[in-house]
Design a protein around this motif. Sequence first.
Motif, PDB file in Angstrom:
ATOM      1  N   UNK A 288       0.836  -1.211   0.000  1.00 26.14           N
ATOM      2  CA  UNK A 288       0.000   0.000   0.000  1.00 26.14           C
ATOM      3  C   UNK A 288       0.863   1.251   0.000  1.00 26.14           C
ATOM      4  N   UNK A 289       1.921   1.233   0.821  1.00 24.46           N
ATOM      5  CA  UNK A 289       2.791   2.409   0.936  1.00 24.46           C
ATOM      6  C   UNK A 289       3.415   2.722  -0.418  1.00 24.46           C
ATOM      7  N   UNK A 290       3.901   1.678  -1.100  1.00 28.75           N
ATOM      8  CA  UNK A 290       4.545   1.892  -2.402  1.00 28.75           C
ATOM      9  C   UNK A 290       3.522   2.428  -3.403  1.00 28.75           C
ATOM     10  N   UNK A 295       1.537   7.210  -6.409  1.00 28.60           N
ATOM     11  CA  UNK A 295       0.450   8.104  -6.823  1.00 28.60           C
ATOM     12  C   UNK A 295       0.611   9.506  -6.244  1.00 28.60           C
ATOM     13  N   UNK A 296       1.740   9.739  -5.587  1.00 29.49           N
ATOM     14  CA  UNK A 296       2.050  11.095  -5.118  1.00 29.49           C
ATOM     15  C   UNK A 296       1.503  11.452  -3.743  1.00 29.49           C
ATOM     16  N   UNK A 297       0.992  10.462  -3.029  1.00 32.39           N
ATOM     17  CA  UNK A 297       0.462  10.762  -1.697  1.00 32.39           C
ATOM     18  C   UNK A 297       1.590  10.829  -0.673  1.00 32.39           C
ATOM     19  N   UNK A 298       1.409  11.698   0.323  1.00 29.96           N
ATOM     20  CA  UNK A 298       2.393  11.823   1.407  1.00 29.96           C
ATOM     21  C   UNK A 298       1.805  11.269   2.697  1.00 29.96           C
ATOM     22  N   UNK A 299       2.653  10.600   3.455  1.00 29.93           N
ATOM     23  CA  UNK A 299       2.196  10.006   4.727  1.00 29.93           C
ATOM     24  C   UNK A 299       3.423   9.610   5.539  1.00 29.93           C
ATOM     25  N   UNK A 305      -0.811  -1.107  11.766  1.00 29.46           N
ATOM     26  CA  UNK A 305      -1.575  -1.794  10.716  1.00 29.46           C
ATOM     27  C   UNK A 305      -2.507  -0.826   9.992  1.00 29.46           C
ATOM     28  N   UNK A 306      -2.080   0.439   9.952  1.00 33.61           N
ATOM     29  CA  UNK A 306      -2.849   1.460   9.231  1.00 33.61           C
ATOM     30  C   UNK A 306      -1.900   2.546   8.764  1.00 33.61           C
ATOM     31  N   UNK A 307      -2.418   3.387   7.860  1.00 33.32           N
ATOM     32  CA  UNK A 307      -1.625   4.505   7.344  1.00 33.32           C
ATOM     33  C   UNK A 307      -2.425   5.787   7.497  1.00 33.32           C
ATOM     34  N   UNK A 308      -1.734   6.862   7.808  1.00 38.75           N
ATOM     35  CA  UNK A 308      -2.386   8.171   7.892  1.00 38.75           C
ATOM     36  C   UNK A 308      -1.937   8.971   6.674  1.00 38.75           C
ATOM     37  N   UNK A 309      -2.855   9.114   5.724  1.00 38.06           N
ATOM     38  CA  UNK A 309      -2.472   9.625   4.406  1.00 38.06           C
ATOM     39  C   UNK A 309      -3.040  11.023   4.189  1.00 38.06           C
ATOM     40  N   UNK A 310      -2.160  11.940   3.774  1.00 32.76           N
ATOM     41  CA  UNK A 310      -2.588  13.307   3.487  1.00 32.76           C
ATOM     42  C   UNK A 310      -3.302  13.321   2.135  1.00 32.76           C
ATOM     43  N   UNK A 311      -4.490  13.899   2.111  1.00 32.57           N
ATOM     44  CA  UNK A 311      -5.257  13.925   0.848  1.00 32.57           C
ATOM     45  C   UNK A 311      -5.846  15.320   0.636  1.00 32.57           C
ATOM     46  N   UNK A 312      -6.110  15.693  -0.602  1.00 34.31           N
ATOM     47  CA  UNK A 312      -6.621  17.040  -0.874  1.00 34.31           C
ATOM     48  C   UNK A 312      -8.023  17.287  -0.298  1.00 34.31           C
ATOM     49  N   UNK A 334     -10.141  12.037  14.023  1.00 37.11           N
ATOM     50  CA  UNK A 334      -9.078  11.599  14.931  1.00 37.11           C
ATOM     51  C   UNK A 334      -7.978  12.667  15.050  1.00 37.11           C
ATOM     52  N   UNK A 335      -8.382  13.899  14.776  1.00 38.41           N
ATOM     53  CA  UNK A 335      -7.458  15.014  15.010  1.00 38.41           C
ATOM     54  C   UNK A 335      -6.557  15.372  13.838  1.00 38.41           C
ATOM     55  N   UNK A 336      -6.766  14.756  12.686  1.00 40.33           N
ATOM     56  CA  UNK A 336      -5.944  15.050  11.511  1.00 40.33           C
ATOM     57  C   UNK A 336      -6.803  15.387  10.297  1.00 40.33           C
ATOM     58  N   UNK A 337      -7.427  16.564  10.309  1.00 38.86           N
ATOM     59  CA  UNK A 337      -8.186  16.947   9.117  1.00 38.86           C
ATOM     60  C   UNK A 337      -7.262  16.960   7.900  1.00 38.86           C
ATOM     61  N   UNK A 338      -7.842  16.689   6.736  1.00 41.10           N
ATOM     62  CA  UNK A 338      -7.010  16.671   5.529  1.00 41.10           C
ATOM     63  C   UNK A 338      -6.267  15.358   5.360  1.00 41.10           C
ATOM     64  N   UNK A 339      -6.649  14.362   6.129  1.00 39.62           N
ATOM     65  CA  UNK A 339      -6.021  13.037   6.037  1.00 39.62           C
ATOM     66  C   UNK A 339      -7.102  11.966   6.030  1.00 39.62           C
ATOM     67  N   UNK A 340      -6.733  10.786   5.539  1.00 31.63           N
ATOM     68  CA  UNK A 340      -7.555   9.591   5.744  1.00 31.63           C
ATOM     69  C   UNK A 340      -6.727   8.605   6.546  1.00 31.63           C
TER      70      UNK A 340
END
Length: 357
Positions: A288-290, A295-299, A305-312, A334-340
């Motif tokens: 998933x990370x790769x 796809x240009x996502x930052x995290x 067992x999860x990822x916190x991914x910055x999304x537009x 969970x305190x991180x707007x702009x992320x999934x």
Amino acid sequence: MRRLWRPVLDPLVPYDAGKPLEVLAEELGLAELVRLSANESPLGPSPRVVAAVAREAARVHLYPDGGSTALREALARRLGVMPGELVVGNGADELIGLLARAAFEPGDEVVVPHPSFEPYTSSATIAGARVVPSPLAGYETDLEDMRRKVGERTKAVIICSPHNPAATIVRLTPLVAFLDALGADPPLVVLDEAYRDFVDEPDYPDGVALLRRYPRLLVLQTFSKIAGLAGLRVGYAVASGETIGWLNRVREPYNVNRLGQVAALAALEDRDHWEKTRRVVLEERAFLSAGLRARGYAFPPSQANFLLVKVPDAPALREKLLRAGIVVRDGAGVGFPGHLRISVGLRATNEKLLGLL
Ligand SMILES: Cc1ncc(COP(=O)(O)O)c(C=O)c1O
């Protein structure tokens, strides 16, 4: 007017776990909906757990062993501690509540990373203690800041590693420096290791091994994640016999149910399933990370067992994934707007997810 309810509850809102998966699937008209929003095990429990639960089912008219004796003995052997240095809870969640009940009073302060796993804050607040938030440095727990916030009134410091939701860890050298800096009469230090089995960094500390040197440590672990028993609610705390004694004073007599106890025992015995779950999560996390990076996502690199991914546009993307049959968590909750926050799924789900992104 008679004041019935405690004023400290005023700022709290009931926890909203969302709709049950089946209800949501039906509402959306989907045959299948995969939940990647609660950091559950993608593999589910060991077949030995399922068999143990089935065997035990006919005895549910009998109260469980209130002391979870067999489970504590098995855990003690596994961890190299005494059974008296363990207390089992109805999920690690319950143990956070027990700590608050046993230790926190109005006037006390509890230093908590912010954001972090929400029950730390609500349990302390319910007990009447003051939560002192320590902002993360980016996605990292800021131990320097936490240490500066420890004062006379500090009753506990809570460290979550791997951190939920940032998926980052606290490393051994800074942790030991932090514990040493607290001096000879430190507050309680909770080390929440709910996701410890998914760590592959070599300098991840072994909280249980640190207990001998730092007797005010309290290590939390759970069967919810690696063992896939989230639905049965079994977690445990490892700490000095003295700390455990205080927690036992406020524990309900039959806090861990019969099925949970036998399931956890069976899970401990099935090392293969434990290792397989770890292997699958680590492989799929890398996959998933790769894919996300491509796809240009930052995290932040995940140790959980999860990822916190910055999304537009997190709400819109969450909605799009939901309509396609994948539930993820909007970081705003969970305190991180702009992320999934996306739990690691099985390969087919992860491929589908990447395709949608
Ligand atoms: C950091 C952290 N601690 C503790 C827990 C609670 O685990 P349990 O299911 O054992 O109550 C969770 C669950 O998501 C978690 O994320």
